[in-house]
Design a protein around this motif. Structure first.
Motif, PDB file in Angstrom:
ATOM      1  N   SER A  58      18.270 -45.268  -2.764  1.00 55.07           N
ATOM      2  CA  SER A  58      18.599 -43.876  -3.048  1.00 55.07           C
ATOM      3  C   SER A  58      17.734 -42.942  -2.211  1.00 55.07           C
ATOM      4  N   ALA A  59      16.455 -43.271  -2.043  1.00 56.61           N
ATOM      5  CA  ALA A  59      15.578 -42.459  -1.207  1.00 56.61           C
ATOM      6  C   ALA A  59      16.101 -42.396   0.229  1.00 56.61           C
ATOM      7  N   LEU A  60      16.589 -43.530   0.730  1.00 55.78           N
ATOM      8  CA  LEU A  60      17.148 -43.580   2.084  1.00 55.78           C
ATOM      9  C   LEU A  60      18.390 -42.696   2.202  1.00 55.78           C
ATOM     10  N   CYS A 103      10.053 -43.764   2.506  1.00 55.32           N
ATOM     11  CA  CYS A 103      10.815 -44.266   1.359  1.00 55.32           C
ATOM     12  C   CYS A 103      10.162 -45.543   0.837  1.00 55.32           C
ATOM     13  N   VAL A 104       9.996 -45.629  -0.494  1.00 57.72           N
ATOM     14  CA  VAL A 104       9.330 -46.791  -1.080  1.00 57.72           C
ATOM     15  C   VAL A 104       9.962 -47.144  -2.422  1.00 57.72           C
ATOM     16  N   SER A 105       9.962 -48.419  -2.743  1.00 54.24           N
ATOM     17  CA  SER A 105      10.436 -48.885  -4.048  1.00 54.24           C
ATOM     18  C   SER A 105       9.361 -48.648  -5.097  1.00 54.24           C
ATOM     19  N   GLY A 106       9.789 -48.324  -6.307  1.00 52.38           N
ATOM     20  CA  GLY A 106       8.837 -48.089  -7.384  1.00 52.38           C
ATOM     21  C   GLY A 106       8.651 -49.269  -8.303  1.00 52.38           C
ATOM     22  N   GLY A 107       9.612 -50.200  -8.317  1.00 57.06           N
ATOM     23  CA  GLY A 107       9.600 -51.277  -9.297  1.00 57.06           C
ATOM     24  C   GLY A 107       9.143 -52.605  -8.756  1.00 57.06           C
ATOM     25  N   GLY A 163      12.352 -45.149  -7.343  1.00 58.37           N
ATOM     26  CA  GLY A 163      11.723 -45.200  -6.031  1.00 58.37           C
ATOM     27  C   GLY A 163      11.127 -43.848  -5.715  1.00 58.37           C
ATOM     28  N   ILE A 164      10.588 -43.716  -4.516  1.00 52.98           N
ATOM     29  CA  ILE A 164       9.957 -42.462  -4.112  1.00 52.98           C
ATOM     30  C   ILE A 164      10.431 -42.083  -2.715  1.00 52.98           C
TER      31      ILE A 164
END
Length: 406
Positions: A111-113, A238-242, A252-253
């Motif tokens: 989603s961040a992407l 962009c990074v995953s949060g989980g 994510g962030i």
């Protein structure tokens, strides 16, 4: 009092008094019933739980949230707040922690992407936001990507309608830049394979005033990566949060330049009728992500690494006791950068295939998940709970020993 009158009386009597014949208040009985009624839905549905010695894979539900994160989610669920205000406040905190101008919580790294690319394409033009992914009236419709980076994750970008343009060298990149170039995208896990490294990639983008985005979904640890790429000069990160951060799996962030984050939010909920409407992040996830990130950054990472090495040693020592078994400890260079173990064996001495060993571990009690290669199994330890390294060691040794030729 006649029986029917007694029943009538009891049907309208206050339940706040004592239970008849017991002297126990009804509230106490109700509380006991509530406690007894707590459900274990995983058990109720017959779902298999397992020890995760494989890693933070989406199919295995990635990582487990810390108690602080769960408490935050539960507490937040009891209140109404305005979602934009939550994103504003949390975004400020995340940006400060990660050296970015601005940030937002997204529905995962994918989603961040998507939202980051959308923001680059539309900026603050709401008419353009409503048009995505139809770019027929847009001048800038292309994203430059290195050939070795052009893998499945690029589909997040093409959701917005853009067309990837492949290059291999810096010279090719310079020639590929035209009036149609909207953005340049860097897949961090493929960084070692590409010919254009981070600094040169950013420099070319700045030279031509083209935004650069980096996808570093699973690329913490090390914790410093959370601000490294902002400090280097990427416009969007962009990074995953989980995964290793242990936030909500579906969070994510997206962080980076203030104007681009503001533009990305135009395509995100609560705004409607746009590309990102389905990428909803609830208040519980936004706040949970914030607390998870804060906890992760403040963790003693040196102590954590030592704990992982101790777990690795426990499993290596157990597996090595079986004749014909070899072990190799390695650390992936970028994604999932944690100590891991490759266990292989001489199949003339240990009569079992990696796939058969995986199945035996899955079907055992407790169930254990590992990953397999063509001639080995791979084990990671950073998702193990306290004491599970000993269980994994015992189960791996048992299954290899059973298959050993005496």
């Amino acid at each position: 009092m006649k029986r029917r009158d007694l029943i009538k009386y009891l049907s309208v009597a206050p339940i706040a008094g004592a239970a008849i014949g017991t002297g126990v208040p009804f509230q106490a009985l109700a509380g006991t019933a509530t406690a007894a009624a707590k459900r274990d839905v995983i058990k109720e549905l017959g779902l298999r739980t397992f020890i995760n010695a494989a890693g933070t894979y989406t199919t295995m539900t990635a990582s487990l949230m810390h108690d602080e994160v769960v408490d935050t989610i539960q507490s937040a669920s009891n209140h109404f707040v305005m979602i934009n205000e939550v994103q504003d406040k949390v975004g400020e905190k995340i940006a400060a922690m990660c050296h970015a101008e601005a940030a937002m919580v997204t529905a995962g790294c994918w989603s961040a992407l998507v939202l980051g690319t959308a923001g680059v394409l539309t900026r603050m033009d709401r008419k353009k936001v409503a048009l995505l992914p139809n770019l027929s009236s847009f001048e800038k419709t292309e994203v430059i990507v290195q050939k070795s980076h052009n893998v499945g994750y690029v589909h997040a970008l093409t959701n917005t309608g853009i067309v990837p343009v492949e290059v291999e060298t810096a010279e090719e990149m310079e020639r590929a830049i035209t009036s149609k170039t909207a953005m340049m995208w860097f897949l961090n896990s493929s960084g070692p394979m590409g010919k254009i490294k981070h600094e040169e990639f950013i420099a070319i983008g700045k030279k031509h005033n083209i935004p650069t985005m980096i996808d570093m979904a699973a690329d913490v640890p090390p914790v410093e990566n959370l601000w490294k790429y902002n400090d280097l000069g990427f416009d969007l990160v962009c990074v995953s949060g989980g995964k290793a951060i242990c936030g909500p799996q579906s969070a994510g962030i997206l962080m980076g330049k203030k104007d681009l984050i503001a533009a990305a939010r135009l395509s995100a909920p609560p705004n409607g009728g746009n590309l990102g409407r389905g990428m909803k992040v609830n208040k519980e996830e936004v706040l949970g992500m914030y607390v998870a990130l804060e906890k992760y950054i403040n963790t003693d990472h040196a102590a954590e690494w030592k704990m992982w090495e101790d777990r690795v040693a426990t499993i290596v020592n157990a597996a090595s006791k079986v004749n014909g078994v070899s072990t190799e400890v390695f650390v992936p260079p970028v994604a999932n950068h944690t100590p891991a173990i490759k266990i292989s064996w001489d199949q003339s001495k240990v009569k079992i295939t990696p796939r058969e060993l995986l199945k035996n571990l899955q079907n055992g009690s407790p169930s254990v998940e590992v990953m397999t290669g063509p001639d080995a199994i791979n084990i990671t330890v950073f998702m193990l709970k306290k004491g599970e390294d000993k269980i994994v060691a015992k189960r791996v040794q048992e299954e290899l020993a059973k298959a050993a030729v005496s």
